[in-house]
Design an enzyme around this catalytic site. Structure first.
Site, mmCIF file in Angstrom:
data_model
loop_
_atom_site.group_PDB
_atom_site.id
_atom_site.type_symbol
_atom_site.label_atom_id
_atom_site.label_comp_id
_atom_site.label_asym_id
_atom_site.label_seq_id
_atom_site.Cartn_x
_atom_site.Cartn_y
_atom_site.Cartn_z
ATOM 1 N N HIS A 107 37.212 39.819 41.304
ATOM 2 C CA HIS A 107 38.450 39.515 42.022
ATOM 3 C C HIS A 107 38.323 38.201 42.806
ATOM 4 C CE1 HIS A 107 42.164 40.584 44.214
ATOM 5 N NE2 HIS A 107 41.582 39.949 45.215
ATOM 6 N N GLU A 108 37.286 38.099 43.609
ATOM 7 C CA GLU A 108 37.103 36.888 44.417
ATOM 8 C C GLU A 108 36.758 35.690 43.539
ATOM 9 O OE1 GLU A 108 38.126 36.900 47.376
ATOM 10 O OE2 GLU A 108 38.250 39.075 47.571
ATOM 11 N N HIS A 112 40.016 34.083 42.415
ATOM 12 C CA HIS A 112 40.557 33.193 43.445
ATOM 13 C C HIS A 112 39.771 31.883 43.497
ATOM 14 C CE1 HIS A 112 43.239 36.184 45.080
ATOM 15 N NE2 HIS A 112 42.264 36.985 45.495
#
Length: 147
Positions: A17-18, A21
């Site tokens: 997820h990170e 980003h």
């Protein structure tokens, strides 16, 4: 063994997820100050010589974050700083925020595909083929002729 697998699975989801980003923000030319897995002060830290980003692992393992310059509303941002989050075009800011959940969905699809492709489910059921032909049963082959 199951608690360890649960922690590793959660860690995988957080990193994916990170990472979504992070990579989209880098692709859009934003300056990333810190990439953290976990919350709190960093236990293990490494600063990239190329980008200046601090990568860290923190002690509270319930999430993570990517700190992009200008994303904190309390932070003063130079209007001429093109690497700051608020000074990027709206579509780039949208993609940066959307990239985290999108990579989670993509990784779930890839993981499910890999598991079903590599392992599958064993079955004795025959899904195709003719088991037998009954005697004296009328049939025609594909050309319409009888044997």
């Amino acid at each position: 063994m199951y608690p360890l697998l649960a922690i590793l699975s959660l860690g995988f989801l957080i990193v994916v997820h990170e990472g979504g980003h992070y990579f989209v923000a880098r692709w859009c030319g934003m300056r990333i100050e810190r990439f953290s897995i976990g919350f709190g002060p960093g236990i293990f830290k490494r600063k990239s010589k190329k980008t200046g980003t601090t990568f860290q692992i923190a002690p509270i393992p319930f999430g993570g974050f990517v700190e992009i310059r200008g994303m904190n509303i309390a932070e003063d941002v130079d209007p001429d700083d093109t690497a700051a989050y608020p000074n990027r075009p709206a579509w780039q800011r949208f993609l940066t925020i959307f990239a985290g959940p999108a990579t989670n969905y993509l990784s779930a699809i890839v993981l499910a595909f890999a598991l079903y492709t590599c392992h599958g489910v064993e079955s004795t059921w025959r899904w195709y083929g003719v088991a037998d032909v009954q005697e004296h049963y009328p049939f025609e082959d594909l050309c319409g002729s009888r044997p």
